[in-house]
Design an enzyme around this catalytic site. Sequence first.
Site: not given
Length: 452
Positions: A278, A286, A317
């Site tokens: 962090s 994390n 189409r």
Amino acid sequence: MPATIIDSTIFGNIFSTDAMKAVWSDENRTRKYLDIEAALARVQARLGIIPQKAADEIVAACDINKIDMGKLRAQTERIGYPVLGVVSQINALCRDRLGEFCHWGATTQDITDTATVLQIREALALVDQDLAAVSKALAALARRYRDTPMIGRSNLQQAVPVTFGYKMAGLLSAIERHRERMLQLRPRVLMGEFAGAAGTLASIEKGAMETQEGLMSELDLAQPVIAWHTIRDTIAEVGAFLGLVGGTLGKLSMDIKLMMQTEVAEVYEPFAHGRGSSSTMPQKRNPISSCYIHAAISVVRQHAAALMDAMVADHERSTGPWEIEWIVLPEAFCLIAGALKQARFVLEGLEVDEKQMRANLDMTNGLVVSEAVMMGLGPRLGREYAHDLVYDICREAVRQKRPLLGLLLENKEIASAMSRSELEALCDPANYLGQAGVMVDRVLARLDEGSD
């Protein structure tokens, strides 16, 4: 100037891979157009539909190094599709107007769809490689931790003991089903398209079906039994497959994130200095890869739904649904490649804390084996009576914050029905793993059978 997360010079190799991006690049797509046009010319020359010298000129011109990509961009913006721009450049490279025989009897969608299928073939090969690696890593974890007890969880609450190997084997079984699905879908999906304006090949008076057959043989693709210009189930099936793979990777990432919580601390993503830290909290670690997996597969799932929307095409189409595929199919493959790469990284270096798993098993002072005690007492006291008796003792254990075993030993009915050693055995979570090991072995055995 890259603007998407996949093409970002900063984030690109977090959310995808260079190999998968190369498959869906402008250069590779254009190369596929050239491969198809060259193959078509060779086949039609053999069948006498176009002159051999025209085929020779066309084949020589179908070289990616001879295509002006800047000019192709301008042509595509003007025309609306890149194929005609490619054909125009091939024509201009040929002598004596022999390039006029290029693209004979084909329509833009024939070349575009067949090129997409060729890209899908390359992309699936990359996915298959990663699935095999993920399978190998899961198998190693399942084998190593076959008998490592940990708590199983239900509704995020502690339930009954399982093993970490059992958890990994469950994911492994899903990955192996995905590999089986890939084998099954390839014959359906790897099918080219050559059908002309409305799918009837009316533009080729003689040798139409022979041209189609020869072209698919040249490209090593299945020959369609009927045109699929607006019948898009095979492309949607690829999207659904990628969504399923993503769902399993998402399940893996979710469990890793939950097990990495500070209060749980049972496993960790591989350590690298600074990874997951962090900017303000130095203690943080994390679950970076798991977060990226979660984000990527969530988008893949939406793209799978978009490909099903593209199935709702009009007449022979379509007017728009087809172009949905151009947007989402490359991105779905690129994102699943990134998720698979992150999953490989996590699984191949996963840190497992067996001691913490055992500590979490013991944190309820034996309540997680209350079912084992109840089932053990059932034959001697009656199942329903044993359930109610153990239930009341569990509530008392929670209230007094005492080990379940101690209260069980103090109960006269239980003490008279079962010895101390029997109760101690019932209260050991490692003795209540059911058939977890057997199931792990079955998954591994099936994997070994498949590799023979």
